[in-house]
Design a protein around this motif. Sequence first.
Motif, PDB file in Angstrom:
ATOM      1  N   SER A  35       0.833  -1.200   0.000  1.00  0.00           N
ATOM      2  CA  SER A  35       0.000   0.000   0.000  1.00  0.00           C
ATOM      3  C   SER A  35       0.871   1.254   0.000  1.00  0.00           C
ATOM      4  N   SER A  36       0.405   2.279  -0.684  1.00  0.00           N
ATOM      5  CA  SER A  36       1.069   3.575  -0.682  1.00  0.00           C
ATOM      6  C   SER A  36       0.023   4.632  -0.963  1.00  0.00           C
ATOM      7  N   ASP A  37       0.394   5.878  -0.714  1.00  0.00           N
ATOM      8  CA  ASP A  37      -0.529   6.978  -0.915  1.00  0.00           C
ATOM      9  C   ASP A  37      -0.247   7.596  -2.277  1.00  0.00           C
ATOM     10  N   ASP A  38      -1.137   7.329  -3.229  1.00  0.00           N
ATOM     11  CA  ASP A  38      -0.906   7.758  -4.607  1.00  0.00           C
ATOM     12  C   ASP A  38      -1.348   9.186  -4.871  1.00  0.00           C
ATOM     13  N   ASP A  39      -1.893   9.868  -3.852  1.00  0.00           N
ATOM     14  CA  ASP A  39      -2.401  11.220  -4.055  1.00  0.00           C
ATOM     15  C   ASP A  39      -1.440  12.301  -3.562  1.00  0.00           C
ATOM     16  N   VAL A  40      -0.258  11.923  -3.094  1.00  0.00           N
ATOM     17  CA  VAL A  40       0.683  12.880  -2.524  1.00  0.00           C
ATOM     18  C   VAL A  40       2.067  12.678  -3.136  1.00  0.00           C
ATOM     19  N   ASP A  41       2.694  13.779  -3.532  1.00  0.00           N
ATOM     20  CA  ASP A  41       4.066  13.738  -4.029  1.00  0.00           C
ATOM     21  C   ASP A  41       5.054  14.375  -3.056  1.00  0.00           C
ATOM     22  N   VAL A  42       4.588  15.387  -2.324  1.00  0.00           N
ATOM     23  CA  VAL A  42       5.489  16.178  -1.484  1.00  0.00           C
ATOM     24  C   VAL A  42       4.825  16.495  -0.149  1.00  0.00           C
ATOM     25  N   LEU A  43       5.603  16.371   0.927  1.00  0.00           N
ATOM     26  CA  LEU A  43       5.187  16.873   2.236  1.00  0.00           C
ATOM     27  C   LEU A  43       5.800  18.248   2.433  1.00  0.00           C
ATOM     28  N   VAL A  44       4.992  19.233   2.849  1.00  0.00           N
ATOM     29  CA  VAL A  44       5.466  20.613   2.969  1.00  0.00           C
ATOM     30  C   VAL A  44       4.925  21.240   4.252  1.00  0.00           C
ATOM     31  N   SER A  45       5.760  22.066   4.874  1.00  0.00           N
ATOM     32  CA  SER A  45       5.304  22.944   5.947  1.00  0.00           C
ATOM     33  C   SER A  45       6.061  24.258   5.813  1.00  0.00           C
ATOM     34  N   ASP A  46       5.419  25.366   6.195  1.00  0.00           N
ATOM     35  CA  ASP A  46       6.114  26.661   6.110  1.00  0.00           C
ATOM     36  C   ASP A  46       5.574  27.608   7.173  1.00  0.00           C
ATOM     37  N   GLN A  47       5.927  28.881   7.041  1.00  0.00           N
ATOM     38  CA  GLN A  47       5.543  29.938   7.970  1.00  0.00           C
ATOM     39  C   GLN A  47       6.134  29.737   9.362  1.00  0.00           C
ATOM     40  N   ALA A  48       7.297  29.107   9.442  1.00  0.00           N
ATOM     41  CA  ALA A  48       7.971  28.935  10.722  1.00  0.00           C
ATOM     42  C   ALA A  48       8.861  30.142  11.007  1.00  0.00           C
ATOM     43  N   THR A  49       8.831  30.647  12.218  1.00  0.00           N
ATOM     44  CA  THR A  49       9.773  31.682  12.669  1.00  0.00           C
ATOM     45  C   THR A  49      10.640  31.056  13.757  1.00  0.00           C
ATOM     46  N   THR A  50      10.186  31.104  15.016  1.00  0.00           N
ATOM     47  CA  THR A  50      10.905  30.359  16.054  1.00  0.00           C
ATOM     48  C   THR A  50      10.573  28.869  15.991  1.00  0.00           C
ATOM     49  N   CYS A  51       9.460  28.508  15.341  1.00  0.00           N
ATOM     50  CA  CYS A  51       9.080  27.103  15.200  1.00  0.00           C
ATOM     51  C   CYS A  51      10.147  26.319  14.437  1.00  0.00           C
ATOM     52  N   PHE A 118      15.575  31.208  14.478  1.00  0.00           N
ATOM     53  CA  PHE A 118      16.555  32.219  14.090  1.00  0.00           C
ATOM     54  C   PHE A 118      17.163  32.766  15.368  1.00  0.00           C
ATOM     55  N   ASP A 119      18.049  33.740  15.250  1.00  0.00           N
ATOM     56  CA  ASP A 119      18.748  34.272  16.417  1.00  0.00           C
ATOM     57  C   ASP A 119      17.878  35.335  17.092  1.00  0.00           C
ATOM     58  N   ASP A 120      16.773  34.895  17.681  1.00  0.00           N
ATOM     59  CA  ASP A 120      15.831  35.841  18.282  1.00  0.00           C
ATOM     60  C   ASP A 120      16.333  36.302  19.649  1.00  0.00           C
ATOM     61  N   ASP A 121      15.877  37.478  20.067  1.00  0.00           N
ATOM     62  CA  ASP A 121      16.403  38.130  21.265  1.00  0.00           C
ATOM     63  C   ASP A 121      16.102  37.355  22.548  1.00  0.00           C
ATOM     64  N   ASN A 165      20.322  29.436  10.835  1.00  0.00           N
ATOM     65  CA  ASN A 165      19.217  29.739   9.922  1.00  0.00           C
ATOM     66  C   ASN A 165      18.872  31.231   9.995  1.00  0.00           C
ATOM     67  N   ASP A 166      19.881  32.032  10.309  1.00  0.00           N
ATOM     68  CA  ASP A 166      19.665  33.470  10.483  1.00  0.00           C
ATOM     69  C   ASP A 166      20.405  34.244   9.400  1.00  0.00           C
ATOM     70  N   THR A 167      19.744  35.254   8.867  1.00  0.00           N
ATOM     71  CA  THR A 167      20.345  36.069   7.807  1.00  0.00           C
ATOM     72  C   THR A 167      21.447  36.980   8.314  1.00  0.00           C
ATOM     73  N   GLY A 168      21.557  37.121   9.635  1.00  0.00           N
ATOM     74  CA  GLY A 168      22.457  38.088  10.233  1.00  0.00           C
ATOM     75  C   GLY A 168      21.736  39.336  10.703  1.00  0.00           C
ATOM     76  N   ASP A 169      20.448  39.413  10.361  1.00  0.00           N
ATOM     77  CA  ASP A 169      19.622  40.551  10.763  1.00  0.00           C
ATOM     78  C   ASP A 169      18.437  40.087  11.607  1.00  0.00           C
ATOM     79  N   SER A 170      18.655  39.037  12.387  1.00  0.00           N
ATOM     80  CA  SER A 170      17.589  38.481  13.224  1.00  0.00           C
ATOM     81  C   SER A 170      16.353  38.144  12.400  1.00  0.00           C
ATOM     82  N   CYS A 171      16.574  37.425  11.312  1.00  0.00           N
ATOM     83  CA  CYS A 171      15.496  37.006  10.421  1.00  0.00           C
ATOM     84  C   CYS A 171      15.820  35.608   9.898  1.00  0.00           C
TER      85      CYS A 171
END
Length: 260
Positions: A35-51, A118-121, A165-171
């Motif tokens: 068995s496999s899941d034929d309806d999915v090609d990619v697992l994705v998550s986004d909008q993470a900051t400190t997460c 990221f390098d949060d305060d 994972n920080d740009t150097g500008d706390s982002c």
Amino acid sequence: SNPPKRFSSTSSERVLYVAQGERANVATSTSALDSSDDDVDVLVSDQATTCHILAFRSSSTTTNEGRASLTSMTHLDGPHYEDCIRSMVQEHVEYHHQQQQQDFNNQVTLDIHVVGGFDDDDGTSAAITQWLVLLLAQLADEYGSSSSLSFLDFCLKTCAVTAMNDTGDSCPIGRGFAVHLETGNVCLAKCDQDLGGPVPVLRSVRLWSSPEPSSQQQRSLSVVHSYRQPNIFVVHPFVFRKPCKGMESLLTLPDDQLLQ
């Protein structure tokens, strides 16, 4: 680094989106008998900051001489989910036992990918990173020292967290992550809003169902997709906790006033 890959409604890949506080796993197999899941090609998550976004991928040879793999992903908003992470790893063990049945003697490598923070305060990102890395190291040691579980090798493939994972500008450099189920290829990712479904608003509201800070109840991740029920997406019932006093009044305001 390469810019995040953007996933939209016009993308050729079929996306399963994992929101904050959720976890999902998807199986793929080269054998027609498995068995496999034929309806999915990619697992994705986004909008993470400190997460932190955590992904596992493992593969093995099946009894039918095919290749079977399991990919799982979660979006962590704090160091509160040890039992959930342990359960995610155990799902990989159970999956490969099931695929190989009585002939389970092959080593299985569990690829680990962690992106976020990221390098949060106030050090929120660093606290999550420290907890998660220590937990993964502990799990690797436990599985490696157990004769019945030593077939599972832990391999950290991606680690872009906090200051790394920080740009150097706390982002944060990367706020999203994607795993291609068939190949195991990974990339930084960004999803258009219309791919955040199904029922993205309802799933977001679930974040307000967490226990009160003073509660001793352990927080848990909502399992929205499992290889045991392929092609089914589940939003479990939850009890809504009012986020703050006066919320009812705020919700009655017109959009132009509320946005001010």
